[in-house]
Motif scaffolding. Structure first.
Motif, PDB file in Angstrom:
ATOM      1  N   THR A 122       0.822  -1.210   0.000  1.00 34.49           N
ATOM      2  CA  THR A 122       0.000   0.000   0.000  1.00 34.49           C
ATOM      3  C   THR A 122       0.859   1.264   0.000  1.00 34.49           C
ATOM      4  N   THR A 123       2.149   1.123   0.307  1.00 34.70           N
ATOM      5  CA  THR A 123       3.029   2.293   0.387  1.00 34.70           C
ATOM      6  C   THR A 123       3.897   2.501  -0.848  1.00 34.70           C
ATOM      7  N   SER A 124       4.084   1.442  -1.665  1.00 33.77           N
ATOM      8  CA  SER A 124       4.947   1.569  -2.836  1.00 33.77           C
ATOM      9  C   SER A 124       4.593   0.510  -3.871  1.00 33.77           C
ATOM     10  N   ARG A 125       4.411   0.960  -5.124  1.00 30.46           N
ATOM     11  CA  ARG A 125       4.122   0.010  -6.207  1.00 30.46           C
ATOM     12  C   ARG A 125       5.322  -0.889  -6.493  1.00 30.46           C
ATOM     13  N   ARG A 126       6.510  -0.471  -6.100  1.00 27.16           N
ATOM     14  CA  ARG A 126       7.715  -1.240  -6.397  1.00 27.16           C
ATOM     15  C   ARG A 126       8.005  -2.313  -5.356  1.00 27.16           C
ATOM     16  N   GLU A 127       7.241  -2.323  -4.300  1.00 25.95           N
ATOM     17  CA  GLU A 127       7.465  -3.315  -3.255  1.00 25.95           C
ATOM     18  C   GLU A 127       6.232  -4.193  -3.117  1.00 25.95           C
ATOM     19  N   ASN A 128       6.465  -5.394  -2.721  1.00 27.57           N
ATOM     20  CA  ASN A 128       5.382  -6.327  -2.451  1.00 27.57           C
ATOM     21  C   ASN A 128       5.446  -6.756  -1.003  1.00 27.57           C
ATOM     22  N   ASN A 129       4.289  -7.054  -0.468  1.00 29.91           N
ATOM     23  CA  ASN A 129       4.244  -7.702   0.832  1.00 29.91           C
ATOM     24  C   ASN A 129       4.220  -9.194   0.556  1.00 29.91           C
ATOM     25  N   VAL A 130       5.305  -9.830   0.832  1.00 29.60           N
ATOM     26  CA  VAL A 130       5.454 -11.259   0.578  1.00 29.60           C
ATOM     27  C   VAL A 130       5.561 -11.944   1.927  1.00 29.60           C
ATOM     28  N   ARG A 131       4.721 -12.941   2.117  1.00 26.34           N
ATOM     29  CA  ARG A 131       4.720 -13.656   3.393  1.00 26.34           C
ATOM     30  C   ARG A 131       4.822 -15.145   3.128  1.00 26.34           C
ATOM     31  N   LEU A 132       5.538 -15.803   4.011  1.00 22.31           N
ATOM     32  CA  LEU A 132       5.574 -17.258   3.961  1.00 22.31           C
ATOM     33  C   LEU A 132       4.244 -17.807   4.459  1.00 22.31           C
ATOM     34  N   THR A 133       3.760 -18.825   3.785  1.00 28.37           N
ATOM     35  CA  THR A 133       2.596 -19.551   4.290  1.00 28.37           C
ATOM     36  C   THR A 133       3.097 -20.548   5.332  1.00 28.37           C
ATOM     37  N   ALA A 134       2.182 -21.249   5.956  1.00 22.91           N
ATOM     38  CA  ALA A 134       2.583 -22.283   6.927  1.00 22.91           C
ATOM     39  C   ALA A 134       3.464 -23.324   6.245  1.00 22.91           C
ATOM     40  N   THR A 135       3.136 -23.676   5.005  1.00 25.63           N
ATOM     41  CA  THR A 135       3.953 -24.635   4.250  1.00 25.63           C
ATOM     42  C   THR A 135       5.344 -24.069   3.990  1.00 25.63           C
ATOM     43  N   GLY A 136       5.414 -22.777   3.650  1.00 25.49           N
ATOM     44  CA  GLY A 136       6.707 -22.124   3.411  1.00 25.49           C
ATOM     45  C   GLY A 136       7.555 -22.072   4.667  1.00 25.49           C
ATOM     46  N   ILE A 137       6.925 -21.754   5.792  1.00 23.26           N
ATOM     47  CA  ILE A 137       7.653 -21.725   7.072  1.00 23.26           C
ATOM     48  C   ILE A 137       8.204 -23.109   7.383  1.00 23.26           C
ATOM     49  N   ASP A 138       7.404 -24.132   7.152  1.00 26.65           N
ATOM     50  CA  ASP A 138       7.848 -25.508   7.390  1.00 26.65           C
ATOM     51  C   ASP A 138       9.016 -25.879   6.480  1.00 26.65           C
ATOM     52  N   LEU A 139       8.932 -25.510   5.201  1.00 27.22           N
ATOM     53  CA  LEU A 139      10.029 -25.806   4.268  1.00 27.22           C
ATOM     54  C   LEU A 139      11.330 -25.135   4.699  1.00 27.22           C
ATOM     55  N   VAL A 140      11.241 -23.879   5.115  1.00 27.21           N
ATOM     56  CA  VAL A 140      12.448 -23.172   5.564  1.00 27.21           C
ATOM     57  C   VAL A 140      13.038 -23.877   6.783  1.00 27.21           C
ATOM     58  N   ALA A 141      12.209 -24.238   7.738  1.00 23.12           N
ATOM     59  CA  ALA A 141      12.701 -24.923   8.944  1.00 23.12           C
ATOM     60  C   ALA A 141      13.359 -26.250   8.580  1.00 23.12           C
ATOM     61  N   ARG A 142      12.741 -27.000   7.695  1.00 26.74           N
ATOM     62  CA  ARG A 142      13.319 -28.287   7.286  1.00 26.74           C
ATOM     63  C   ARG A 142      14.601 -28.092   6.474  1.00 26.74           C
ATOM     64  N   GLY A 143      14.629 -27.050   5.642  1.00 25.03           N
ATOM     65  CA  GLY A 143      15.850 -26.727   4.900  1.00 25.03           C
ATOM     66  C   GLY A 143      16.967 -26.273   5.828  1.00 25.03           C
ATOM     67  N   ASP A 144      16.608 -25.493   6.833  1.00 24.04           N
ATOM     68  CA  ASP A 144      17.594 -25.059   7.828  1.00 24.04           C
ATOM     69  C   ASP A 144      18.210 -26.263   8.535  1.00 24.04           C
ATOM     70  N   ALA A 145      17.391 -27.270   8.813  1.00 25.97           N
ATOM     71  CA  ALA A 145      17.894 -28.487   9.472  1.00 25.97           C
ATOM     72  C   ALA A 145      18.879 -29.218   8.559  1.00 25.97           C
TER      73      ALA A 145
END
Length: 147
Positions: free
Chosen positions: A89-112
């Motif tokens: 809402t503050t800039s057309r050049r930026e996106n609000n990108v959020r990890l979903t629960a699946t994304g959070i899980d993938l990152v945690a498993r990748g970190d392991a």
């Protein structure tokens, strides 16, 4: 210590080979265990680190890749349900990108996976030597990225 310059060529080849071999091992495990490529993991991990409302160029700089690569990975990760993307809402050049629960899980498993591989690689390395080497590499990276 002498005034001779260190042998940069040998260092360059050794670090290239080290990164290549580490990438190969990690990429193989990420693909086999999580069904994702290493760049997919790196972008998801960067999103987690950067938080909400980031510029894709910042993530590309963080990863040492291009904005186009980050954009493709974000599109793929969104299609696979690992991320959600909303226009800022503050800039057309930026996106609000959020990890979903699946994304959070993938990152945690990748970190392991990264942690397990790191343990094996560092098993025979003196902790103090590693700290000096890591600090030196970071200083070199800082020098390169300032120019």
């Amino acid at each position: 210590m002498t005034d001779e310059a260190p042998e940069f060529g040998s260092f360059w080849f050794a670090t290239q080979k080290l990164v290549s071999l580490m990438e190969r091992v990690v990429a193989r495990r990420l693909r086999a265990e999580l069904g994702i490529g290493s760049m997919h993991y790196r972008v998801l991990s960067a999103v987690q680190v950067r938080g909400n409302g980031f510029n894709q160029r910042d993530v590309a700089d963080m990863l040492g890749t291009t904005s186009a690569t980050v954009s493709r990975q974000i599109e793929s990760a969104t299609n696979e349900g690992h991320l959600t993307v909303e226009v800022s809402t503050t800039s057309r050049r930026e996106n609000n990108v959020r990890l979903t629960a699946t994304g959070i899980d993938l990152v945690a498993r990748g970190d392991a996976i990264i942690a397990e591989e790191s343990e094996m690689i560092l098993a025979g390395v003196d902790r103090a030597d590693f700290t000096v080497a890591a600090d030196t590499v970071q200083t070199m990276l800082d020098t390169i990225t300032r120019t």
